[in-house]
Design a protein around this motif. Sequence first.
Motif, short mmCIF file in Angstrom:
data_model
loop_
_atom_site.label_atom_id
_atom_site.label_comp_id
_atom_site.label_asym_id
_atom_site.label_seq_id
_atom_site.Cartn_x
_atom_site.Cartn_y
_atom_site.Cartn_z
N MET A 192 0.86 -1.17 0.00
CA MET A 192 0.00 0.00 0.00
C MET A 192 0.90 1.22 0.00
SD MET A 192 -2.82 -1.06 2.78
CE MET A 192 -3.72 -2.59 2.66
N LEU A 193 0.75 2.02 -1.04
CA LEU A 193 1.60 3.18 -1.21
C LEU A 193 0.71 4.41 -1.26
CD1 LEU A 193 4.44 4.33 -2.04
CD2 LEU A 193 3.75 3.93 -4.40
N GLY A 194 1.16 5.47 -0.62
CA GLY A 194 0.34 6.68 -0.69
C GLY A 194 0.89 7.75 0.22
N PRO A 195 0.41 8.98 0.00
CA PRO A 195 0.91 10.07 0.84
C PRO A 195 0.44 9.93 2.28
CG PRO A 195 -0.85 10.83 -0.58
CD PRO A 195 -0.57 9.43 -0.99
N SER A 196 1.02 10.73 3.15
CA SER A 196 0.68 10.70 4.57
C SER A 196 -0.80 11.01 4.77
CB SER A 196 1.55 11.74 5.30
OG SER A 196 1.47 11.51 6.66
N GLY A 197 -1.43 10.24 5.63
CA GLY A 197 -2.84 10.49 5.95
C GLY A 197 -3.81 9.93 4.95
N SER A 198 -3.33 9.06 4.05
CA SER A 198 -4.23 8.55 3.02
C SER A 198 -5.01 7.33 3.48
CB SER A 198 -3.44 8.24 1.74
OG SER A 198 -2.38 7.35 2.04
N GLY A 199 -4.73 6.84 4.70
CA GLY A 199 -5.53 5.74 5.23
C GLY A 199 -4.86 4.38 5.17
N LYS A 200 -3.56 4.34 4.92
CA LYS A 200 -2.86 3.05 4.80
C LYS A 200 -2.81 2.33 6.14
CE LYS A 200 0.96 5.05 3.56
NZ LYS A 200 0.70 6.49 3.62
N THR A 201 -2.33 3.04 7.16
CA THR A 201 -2.24 2.43 8.49
C THR A 201 -3.61 2.02 8.98
OG1 THR A 201 -0.28 3.72 9.01
CG2 THR A 201 -1.49 2.82 10.86
N THR A 202 -4.60 2.86 8.74
CA THR A 202 -5.95 2.55 9.17
C THR A 202 -6.42 1.24 8.55
OG1 THR A 202 -6.38 4.91 9.33
CG2 THR A 202 -8.29 3.46 9.27
N THR A 203 -6.16 1.06 7.25
CA THR A 203 -6.54 -0.17 6.58
C THR A 203 -5.85 -1.37 7.23
OG1 THR A 203 -6.75 1.09 4.54
CG2 THR A 203 -6.64 -1.30 4.33
N LEU A 204 -4.57 -1.20 7.50
CA LEU A 204 -3.79 -2.28 8.12
C LEU A 204 -4.34 -2.60 9.52
CD1 LEU A 204 -1.52 -3.48 6.54
CD2 LEU A 204 0.10 -2.26 7.97
N MET A 205 -4.69 -1.56 10.26
CA MET A 205 -5.19 -1.76 11.61
C MET A 205 -6.54 -2.49 11.61
SD MET A 205 -3.18 -0.77 13.91
CE MET A 205 -1.50 -0.23 13.69
N MET A 206 -7.33 -2.21 10.58
CA MET A 206 -8.61 -2.92 10.47
C MET A 206 -8.37 -4.39 10.16
SD MET A 206 -11.34 -0.37 8.68
CE MET A 206 -10.41 0.05 7.24
N LEU A 207 -7.36 -4.64 9.33
CA LEU A 207 -7.06 -6.02 8.97
C LEU A 207 -6.50 -6.78 10.19
CD1 LEU A 207 -6.87 -8.24 6.92
CD2 LEU A 207 -4.82 -7.18 5.97
N ALA A 208 -5.66 -6.08 10.97
CA ALA A 208 -5.06 -6.73 12.14
C ALA A 208 -6.06 -6.84 13.29
CB ALA A 208 -3.83 -5.94 12.60
N GLY A 209 -7.12 -6.05 13.24
CA GLY A 209 -8.16 -6.14 14.27
C GLY A 209 -8.06 -5.10 15.36
N PHE A 210 -7.21 -4.09 15.19
CA PHE A 210 -7.08 -3.08 16.23
C PHE A 210 -8.06 -1.93 16.05
CE2 PHE A 210 -2.66 -4.84 15.97
CZ PHE A 210 -2.80 -5.63 17.09
N SER A 255 7.23 -5.27 -4.70
CA SER A 255 5.86 -5.80 -4.68
C SER A 255 5.48 -6.60 -5.89
CB SER A 255 4.88 -4.64 -4.56
OG SER A 255 5.43 -3.62 -3.79
N ASP A 256 4.56 -7.55 -5.68
CA ASP A 256 3.85 -8.17 -6.80
C ASP A 256 2.84 -7.18 -7.35
OD1 ASP A 256 5.17 -10.60 -6.57
OD2 ASP A 256 3.82 -11.22 -4.96
N ARG A 257 2.07 -6.59 -6.41
CA ARG A 257 1.11 -5.57 -6.82
C ARG A 257 1.20 -4.40 -5.86
NH1 ARG A 257 -4.82 -7.39 -7.41
NH2 ARG A 257 -4.35 -8.53 -5.49
N VAL A 258 0.87 -3.24 -6.37
CA VAL A 258 0.90 -2.04 -5.53
C VAL A 258 -0.49 -1.42 -5.54
CG1 VAL A 258 1.92 0.24 -5.20
CG2 VAL A 258 3.30 -1.61 -6.15
N ALA A 259 -0.98 -1.06 -4.34
CA ALA A 259 -2.24 -0.33 -4.25
C ALA A 259 -1.89 1.11 -3.91
CB ALA A 259 -3.13 -0.93 -3.19
N VAL A 260 -2.19 2.02 -4.82
CA VAL A 260 -1.88 3.42 -4.55
C VAL A 260 -3.09 4.06 -3.86
CG1 VAL A 260 -1.22 5.63 -5.52
CG2 VAL A 260 -0.36 3.52 -6.53
N PHE A 261 -2.87 4.54 -2.64
CA PHE A 261 -3.93 5.15 -1.85
C PHE A 261 -3.86 6.66 -1.97
CE2 PHE A 261 -5.99 2.33 1.37
CZ PHE A 261 -5.49 1.13 0.91
N ASP A 262 -5.03 7.26 -2.06
CA ASP A 262 -5.09 8.71 -1.85
C ASP A 262 -6.46 9.06 -1.31
OD1 ASP A 262 -4.13 11.35 -1.90
OD2 ASP A 262 -5.25 11.73 -3.75
#
Lengths: 425, 392
Positions: free
Chosen positions: B70-88, B237-244
Amino acid sequence: MNMSSDTIMRAADGTPLKAKLAQSLRREQLRAMALIAPLLIFILASFLLPILMMLKNAVYDPDLQDTLPRTSALLATWDGKALPEEPVFEAFAAELKAAQKERNAALIGKRLNYELPAMKSKVTVTARKLEAVQQGPWKEALTTIDPVWGDIETWATVKHASSTFTPFYLLSALDLRQTAEGAITAAPAERQIYRQIIMRTFLISTLVTVLTLLLGFPVAYFISMLPPHQANLLLVFILLPFWTSLLVRTTAWSILFQDGGVITQFLHVSGITWLLNALGLLHGEPALFKTRLATVIAMTHIQLPFTLLPIYSVMKTISPNYMRAARSLGATPVYAFIKVYLPQTLPGIAAGCLLTFILSLGYYITPALVGGPTDSMIAGFIDTSMNNEGNWGKASALGAILFTATLVLYYVYNRLVGIDKLKLG
Amino acid sequence: MDAIAARKLHEVPGRAGISLASESPSVREKVMADQTHLVKFEHVQKSYDGVSLVVKDLNLDIAKGEFLTMLGPSGSGKTTTLMMLAGFEPATHGEIWLAGKPINNVPPHKRGIGMVFQNYALFPHMTVAENLAFPLTVRNLGKADIEAKVRRALDMVQLQGFDGRRPGQLSGGQQQRVAVARALVFEPELVLMDEPLGALDKQLREQMQFEIKHLHERLGVTVVYVTHDQTEALTMSDRVAVFDKGIIQQLSTAQELYEKPVTAFVAQFIGENNRFHGVIASSKGGQCEVALQGGEKIKAVNVLGGAVGSKTCLSIRPERVDINPAASAENVLPAVVKELVFLGDHMRVRLSVAGNSEFVVKVHKQPQGGLAQGQKIKIGWHAEDCRALDDN
Ligand SMILES: Nc1ncnc2c1ncn2[C@@H]1O[C@H](COP(=O)(O)OP(=O)(O)OP(=O)(O)O)[C@@H](O)[C@H]1O
Ligand SMILES: [Mg+2]
């Protein structure tokens, strides 16, 4: 071989570099010293010096040495097996007379009274009656005035009380004493009080420390989890009691605890008194005022911020990622808390508890105002020794014991946690 | 890296397919092509404050054994997505699936997802060995078993002999390796990494990128990786998801991302690009002609199928532009040389073209007679190298 002198690094003007460096640093050091000097002098004068004097007073005992110099010199060679010879009695009588003239006889009586009951009045009476006696034999004269002068124990006491430095105060603060032969034994049961007081002081302090920890830890945890502005608001409430003097807070507690006061009335009206009576845990109205319970409650209230704040300041620095990492690795919330979070708060817990425990050891006003009359703590006894008995030696000895206990605690803390990890905020 | 140790670590029954996948890339590609999705985000939304959406309608399938960044500028929601996946963090709306099961109500410790945090989150009061043993102790493994696995994990990240140290006594790179080893030691199917190399210097970062990539290839574990750094994303990466702004702008392989960006944001964010704003004048068969403000007409690929008259932004990569173009170039424009920067293997030439004075061209072979500042030249490019994207 002139190698070594040639390899010394030299500054441009030829002086060895080391000397040059030290010279240039010295001026900076002096300037720094000048800046800290006022505080240093203040601390030396107001803190270090009094402690040293207290420690000295705990073992310094010049009264008899000053008033009975000749007697003590003669007693130094006395073996203590039989009554001393006539010269000792002669010297003692002469020096007692002199002391009486200078109104110092009471000092001798007071000092002997610490070890032998009723000696204060006996010395005073002897000194007064001795004024009428003009010549010896002094042994006979003294024993006729009071048979106590015919006891070997009296003279043994005079002998060891007349050395300039004495372990007497320290020993008696631990309910010990030295026999005429110099062996250390327990004091007679009816004179044993200090060990009990020390134990009581430690017990109350431990109780207060444990209670503040149990009450403070969850609150600190709760606040550390809040967003900053809410946390700050709650911290203000925790610091609020600091804005009122300790005396006012303690007085407030003594009003709350009064018989028929707010707390008893509340317990009565809410039916808790009735319930406790019905359960047989209480007979009649609860008596809170002047009890140990009151002391512990009031002290816990006062000490709570001291335990809570260091714990909070440590918790604040623990990143939530540690708990998350533990959870992602498969730990349940409880397991993660115990194995990962709690150990990281230990420096804060240790700092807070150490602070509260040490401060509790020295509590004086609170036990005096709300505590039981027979339940006073070591600081209260220091006060009594000093202000009511004028016994500075005993007061200093008790102080020295308190001081030593504090140092021991620091040492133990340092071994267990490390003083560099002490976090007070 | 110790290949045998690494493979042993992941010798688990039922994971044969993945172990196989690590043998050769072609097999792994086949596994991915089987569409055996390990993770599936279905219309996932997330709001922290109930006012704004941090993640807006996220749909994402992650294949088994894939390395997805997951690639994207700061505040684009990458960590949030990861946290949802991890369950936090709970998803505000939508469903997340892991290995075919919905996991919205599964607590983090039951998800079995390994995670590497940005600042490693190694437990400071435990030794390296205790850190690595933690997930195994939690799972009630036998003592001998734990010891063997910890040793293998240490071999895997080349930290033999460091087991008695505390995290504070390790360098940043060593801590990072321990964090990776700890996330892998309990053999999870999925490992999440949130900017795991963010705190390292450039050289160490490149080395660790390489090592993480190799671990992934050898173990066949699925990795979801978050980064700011586009080079990191493109190389690993095999694939890249660009977040904005909480939206996946494009999800594709690194090469496609670079060569065929589908939004102006992606074209801008990945690599360098030259841009022109204009209006579509005509459109036919996937190609279009765009009229610039100065009246120039440029032929381009109509990526979004924009209608005639709609505004568009044209994107051309600097290395796709030729100076003194061949006759086959569909677009030829006059240009003035503004600046020349010599960079060893190539030259960057800044030009002024059709009102855009920030137009950059990478020249690998200088034209005859060289280039000089202020010189008037002709440049050109093929219509298929110029992409008409959204304009905003
Ligand atoms: N716990 C939170 N409470 C409220 N808002 C949050 C919280 N965490 C993140 N946000 C907000 O959500 C948005 C997305 O944050 P997120 O951390 O997912 O970004 P990111 O893509 O990981 O950025 P970065 O690259 O800087 O790490 C940001 O605007 C951020 O302010
Ligand atoms: Mg982030």
